[in-house]
Design a protein around this motif. Structure first.
Motif, PDB file in Angstrom:
ATOM      1  N   ARG A  50       3.611  -4.834   8.632  1.00  0.00           N
ATOM      2  CA  ARG A  50       2.621  -5.895   8.404  1.00  0.00           C
ATOM      3  C   ARG A  50       1.562  -5.472   7.403  1.00  0.00           C
ATOM      4  O   ARG A  50       1.089  -6.282   6.589  1.00  0.00           O
ATOM      5  CB  ARG A  50       1.992  -6.292   9.741  1.00  0.00           C
ATOM      6  N   ARG A  51       1.185  -4.199   7.428  1.00  0.00           N
ATOM      7  CA  ARG A  51       0.213  -3.709   6.445  1.00  0.00           C
ATOM      8  C   ARG A  51       0.781  -3.795   5.030  1.00  0.00           C
ATOM      9  O   ARG A  51       0.099  -4.249   4.105  1.00  0.00           O
ATOM     10  CB  ARG A  51      -0.188  -2.266   6.775  1.00  0.00           C
ATOM     11  N   ARG A  54       0.850  -7.412   3.813  1.00  0.00           N
ATOM     12  CA  ARG A  54      -0.461  -7.905   3.360  1.00  0.00           C
ATOM     13  C   ARG A  54      -0.783  -7.403   1.949  1.00  0.00           C
ATOM     14  O   ARG A  54      -1.432  -8.097   1.162  1.00  0.00           O
ATOM     15  CB  ARG A  54      -1.557  -7.469   4.342  1.00  0.00           C
TER      16      ARG A  54
END
Length: 325
Positions: A50-51, A54
């Protein structure tokens, strides 16, 4: 539409994942999408994914219950939009020129599949210099079976994959062998390019290593299942005895020789290449195989593997009779 879709199945590889993703996202071929399929990881893998998503819009995170690497790859194939498809295992990495080199080879040869090599990497040790040779278009049937049996050492035309409705068998390990058997068979144009740009990490916790360690019985069951599926495919589509023999040779080499090595690492070192060849040919030709074993403790690996192949075997513990092939 991106040029390439890279599919990365992920399960509890947080220690390796940043290096893997960095190597993919910093490719010299920038027009790509990265489909990361998380198998309900229990470590920090999903957080890492998820990092990265982003930070880079090319990363797409998909999730599924724990269904294994095959199902994760299939989900990635369902969502892929690239002209070509590539696979990377989440504990591996790739040279920064890897996909540009394979893509150029695919465009140059108009190949459905481009195959290359790998180098094994031990964490903490230096890697060998990366080299690529010009691609060679396979001009005959026999040459194509020299390609490796891993799905990730290749790129594939998505049109080719969808045209033949290719998907991985789910719930199994060693699924790459059936996938590669089918892709090598169906490819009208196949290019082989010698190279070592795929960096295969020696990881005992990887898909095959972990399964083999934790549940060897399931591993051997999966090998048998993949071989049965391979035999069914060969019986349905091979057009001659020569094609059948080459494809069976490929399946035996990639499935059962490694399984013997895992069960008894010294076994193949103690018999000659000529004996191994005779063993393989006997498997292809004999409907029933009778093994006379001199040292049952040593040769029992043969018995187990041959039984997995579906041959009827009678095994005697008799010191007077030599091993027969």
């Amino acid at each position: 539409m991106p040029v390439l879709s890279v599919i990365i199945p992920v399960y509890n590889t947080g220690a390796f994942l940043p290096k893997c993703l960095d190597s993919v996202l910093h490719q010299t071929l920038t027009d790509l999408e990265v489909l990361c399929v998380d198998n309900n990881s229990t470590d920090n893998s999903l957080e890492i994914l998820r990092r990265y998503a982003r930070q880079d819009s090319r990363v797409r995170v998909l999730q599924q219950p724990v269904q294994g690497q095959s199902a994760a790859r299939n989900m990635g194939l369902d969502y892929a939009t690239g002209q070509y498809i590539g696979f990377v295992d989440s504990d591996d990495a790739i040279d920064l020129r890897y996909y540009e080199t394979l893509y150029r080879a695919a465009r140059e040869t108009q190949a459905d599949v481009v195959c290359t090599g790998l180098q094994e990497v031990v964490p903490g040790k230096a890697i060998a210099p990366i080299r690529y040779c010009p691609p060679v278009l396979c001009a005959d049937w026999d040459t194509r079976w020299q390609a490796g049996s891993t799905a990730w050492s290749k790129i594939y035309s998505r049109q080719f994959i969808e045209g033949h409705s290719l998907r991985f068998p789910t719930g199994l390990i060693w699924e790459d062998v059936l996938w590669v058997l089918q892709t090598l068979f169906w490819a009208d144009r196949l290019a082989i390019m010698q190279g070592n740009g795929y960096l295969y990490t020696i990881n005992p916790q990887g898909t095959v290593g972990l399964s083999a360690t934790k549940n060897r019985a399931k591993t051997l069951h999966d090998i048998q299942t993949v071989f049965s599926l391979s035999k069914a495919f060969i019986s349905q589509y091979a057009k001659s005895r020569h094609q059948q023999a080459k494809m069976l040779d490929f399946a035996i080499d990639k499935l059962f020789i490694p399984s013997v090595v895992e069960d008894a690492p010294s076994l193949l070192q103690q018999i000659s290449a000529w004996t191994r060849w005779k063993w393989k040919r006997r498997l292809l030709l004999a409907p029933n195989l009778f093994c006379f074993v001199e040292q049952i403790e040593f040769h029992q690996q043969y018995y187990y593997v041959l039984r997995l192949l579906g041959f009827k075997i009678r095994l005697w513990k008799c010191k007077q009779l030599p091993l027969q092939f």
